[in-house]
Design a protein around this motif. Structure first.
Motif, PDB file in Angstrom:
ATOM      1  N   GLU A  94       0.849  -1.191   0.000  1.00 13.58           N
ATOM      2  CA  GLU A  94       0.000   0.000   0.000  1.00 13.58           C
ATOM      3  C   GLU A  94       0.887   1.245   0.000  1.00 13.58           C
ATOM      4  O   GLU A  94       1.899   1.291   0.705  1.00 13.58           O
ATOM      5  N   PRO A  95       0.549   2.242  -0.819  1.00 10.47           N
ATOM      6  CA  PRO A  95       1.367   3.476  -0.812  1.00 10.47           C
ATOM      7  C   PRO A  95       1.326   4.134   0.557  1.00 10.47           C
ATOM      8  O   PRO A  95       0.278   4.189   1.198  1.00 10.47           O
ATOM      9  N   ARG A  96       2.496   4.588   0.995  1.00 16.10           N
ATOM     10  CA  ARG A  96       2.569   5.231   2.307  1.00 16.10           C
ATOM     11  C   ARG A  96       2.433   6.740   2.142  1.00 16.10           C
ATOM     12  O   ARG A  96       3.062   7.328   1.281  1.00 16.10           O
ATOM     13  N   GLN A  97       1.596   7.327   2.969  1.00 15.61           N
ATOM     14  CA  GLN A  97       1.403   8.780   2.909  1.00 15.61           C
ATOM     15  C   GLN A  97       1.497   9.363   4.308  1.00 15.61           C
ATOM     16  O   GLN A  97       0.922   8.824   5.248  1.00 15.61           O
ATOM     17  N   GLY A  98       2.250  10.445   4.410  1.00 18.64           N
ATOM     18  CA  GLY A  98       2.288  11.154   5.682  1.00 18.64           C
ATOM     19  C   GLY A  98       1.025  11.992   5.821  1.00 18.64           C
ATOM     20  O   GLY A  98       0.176  12.032   4.921  1.00 18.64           O
ATOM     21  N   ALA A  99       0.909  12.656   6.957  1.00 14.44           N
ATOM     22  CA  ALA A  99      -0.259  13.523   7.156  1.00 14.44           C
ATOM     23  C   ALA A  99      -0.255  14.634   6.106  1.00 14.44           C
ATOM     24  O   ALA A  99       0.760  15.268   5.854  1.00 14.44           O
ATOM     25  N   SER A 100      -1.405  14.829   5.462  1.00 11.21           N
ATOM     26  CA  SER A 100      -1.468  15.852   4.413  1.00 11.21           C
ATOM     27  C   SER A 100      -1.708  17.224   5.050  1.00 11.21           C
ATOM     28  O   SER A 100      -2.317  17.345   6.112  1.00 11.21           O
ATOM     29  N   HIS A 101      -1.197  18.259   4.400  1.00  9.31           N
ATOM     30  CA  HIS A 101      -1.366  19.629   4.853  1.00  9.31           C
ATOM     31  C   HIS A 101      -2.052  20.427   3.744  1.00  9.31           C
ATOM     32  O   HIS A 101      -1.858  20.160   2.565  1.00  9.31           O
ATOM     33  N   VAL A 102      -2.851  21.407   4.156  1.00  9.48           N
ATOM     34  CA  VAL A 102      -3.632  22.146   3.187  1.00  9.48           C
ATOM     35  C   VAL A 102      -2.745  22.910   2.203  1.00  9.48           C
ATOM     36  O   VAL A 102      -3.128  23.144   1.063  1.00  9.48           O
ATOM     37  N   GLN A 103      -1.523  23.272   2.636  1.00  7.02           N
ATOM     38  CA  GLN A 103      -0.645  24.008   1.722  1.00  7.02           C
ATOM     39  C   GLN A 103       0.137  23.106   0.767  1.00  7.02           C
ATOM     40  O   GLN A 103       0.899  23.608  -0.061  1.00  7.02           O
ATOM     41  N   ASP A 104      -0.022  21.768   0.903  1.00  7.61           N
ATOM     42  CA  ASP A 104       0.653  20.861  -0.024  1.00  7.61           C
ATOM     43  C   ASP A 104       0.212  21.170  -1.455  1.00  7.61           C
ATOM     44  O   ASP A 104      -0.977  21.362  -1.727  1.00  7.61           O
ATOM     45  N   GLY A 105       1.140  21.222  -2.364  1.00  3.76           N
ATOM     46  CA  GLY A 105       0.808  21.453  -3.765  1.00  3.76           C
ATOM     47  C   GLY A 105       0.821  22.908  -4.174  1.00  3.76           C
ATOM     48  O   GLY A 105       0.559  23.226  -5.337  1.00  3.76           O
ATOM     49  N   LEU A 106       1.118  23.811  -3.245  1.00  2.00           N
ATOM     50  CA  LEU A 106       1.188  25.232  -3.610  1.00  2.00           C
ATOM     51  C   LEU A 106       2.402  25.494  -4.500  1.00  2.00           C
ATOM     52  O   LEU A 106       3.431  24.830  -4.377  1.00  2.00           O
TER      53      LEU A 106
END
Length: 394
Positions: free
Chosen positions: A322-334
């Motif tokens: 399964e792909p591992r993902q850390g906690a996402s943040h709203v500013q991710d991808g800016l």
């Protein structure tokens, strides 16, 4: 009784494991005639000598070959001790058996060893089909394992056994024992674990693992290429490592010192084109120095859990972790500009577009466009024409 079975039983006592000349003789003459030649009952002849020479040369092991006469001096002293009927009776009394390559239960993956395929296997355990290589994982490592090594091995072996894999190891103290024990606890397949021994399977060695190895025999299999009564010498420990590697699709070294028998198993796996995994440890731990050596030299893949090992063992594209993902943040991808603008926004007080442009080093048009994008995400809020950072990012 089957003459080939008797001959191979006798040859396994006459020849040491990986005796290249003896194995070439068996391949050239067949097991029955090879036994007669090796015990001096019949002469080998020039044709057999030449065929052995060719086989050894083809397999890159001709260096120590000096002719049949020299080999006979090595083999003949053992001839009076050959008693294959007695050895087979011992195995029958233990509820075991002798496997030879023509048997249906013979592990087909051992053929990958070429001329170094064992003459036979002495097997203690219930009669059942052993798993194919792609369903077998070797877990090996230090006898003096640390608590870290024990925990990692236990987690990996248990989880792999739950997935239906068979765990292959050497029955020794340390990592081997932890692998066998956890595989038995997590068993979901018919053969949860296999122990490959350096000595005869009539005696569980080391004695401190007798109870564990008895459980392995009852639920899985205990195998050796040497007959009952054979001592587990240092040489035989190294030679049995090739069987552990050949039985498995992946060999994982959990903990190993700079010079370790576990590295020998990994090198056998590499030579067979099998995958090798190594578990990283502390740079201060001597027990992980061998694992780091494998990773540094490029011979191994870094593995940290059962899912990554299962991926190595499986055909391309299947059994992916399964792909591992850390906690996402709203500013991710800016974008870079928006991140710079976000950093320039004050947390409590408000500021003007012109001041933001000066702090961020951006044009006023870029600031206005960026504030619009940040506003949609809740990262910037406007109060009476001035701006500050939104609560989402507080």
């Amino acid at each position: 009784m089957d003459t080939e079975r008797l001959a191979r039983a006798a040859l396994s006592r006459l020849l040491e494991p990986q005796d290249a000349a003896g194995l070439a003789l068996v391949q050239a003459a067949g097991s029955v005639d090879a036994l007669r030649i090796a015990t001096g009952q019949v002469a080998g002849g020039a044709g057999i000598e030449q065929e052995i020479s060719c086989l050894l040369a083809d397999n890159g092991v001709a260096a120590g070959w000096s002719g049949l006469a020299a080999c006979l001096k090595r083999w003949l002293p053992r001839a009076p001790d050959l008693a294959p009927e007695r050895d087979l009776a011992t195995m029958a009394r233990l509820g075991g058996r002798l496997l030879i390559p023509s048997d249906d239960l013979w592990p087909a993956q051992l053929a990958d060893l070429g001329i170094q395929e064992p003459i036979c296997l002495w097997w203690r355990g219930h009669e059942q089909q052993l798993p194919q290589a792609e369903r077998s994982i070797a877990l090996v490592g230090s006898r003096d394992s640390t608590s870290y090594g024990a925990a990692v091995t236990g987690d990996m072996a248990y989880s792999l056994a739950q997935r239906g894999f068979t765990l292959v190891s050497g029955g020794a103290y340390g990592i081997d024992a932890h692998a066998h024990r956890a595989a038995l606890a997590g068993a979901s397949g018919s053969v949860p674990t296999i122990a490959v021994m350096a000595g005869g399977v009539d005696r569980f060695y080391p004695s401190g693992n007798e109870e564990l190895l008895r459980a392995v025999a009852n639920q899985g299999a205990v195998l050796a290429e040497v007959p009952p009564g054979s001592a587990p010498t240092r040489y035989r420990f190294l030679q049995r490592n090739r069987l552990i590697a050949a039985l498995s699709a992946v060999t994982v070294v959990v903990e190993a010192r700079w010079r370790s028998g576990a590295l020998n198993t990994a090198h056998h796996a590499e030579a067979l084109g099998r995958a090798v995994g190594a578990v990283p440890g502390s740079v201060h731990s001597a027990n992980s120095a061998g694992c780091h050596r494998l990773l540094r030299d490029g011979g191994a893949v870094c593995v940290t859990d059962a899912a990554e090992i299962a991926e190595l063992a499986s055909p391309s594209g299947s059994d992916l972790p399964e792909p591992r993902q850390g906690a996402s943040h709203v500013q991710d991808g800016l974008t870079l500009e928006d991140l710079i603008l976000l950093d320039a926004l004050p947390l409590r007080s408000t500021t003007s577009v012109e001041k933001l442009a000066a702090v961020a080093g951006l044009g006023t048009d870029s600031v206005r466009a960026g504030l619009g994008r940040l506003g949609l995400l809740g990262l910037a809020v406007s109060e009476r024409g001035a701006w500050k950072r939104g609560r989402t990012n507080a």
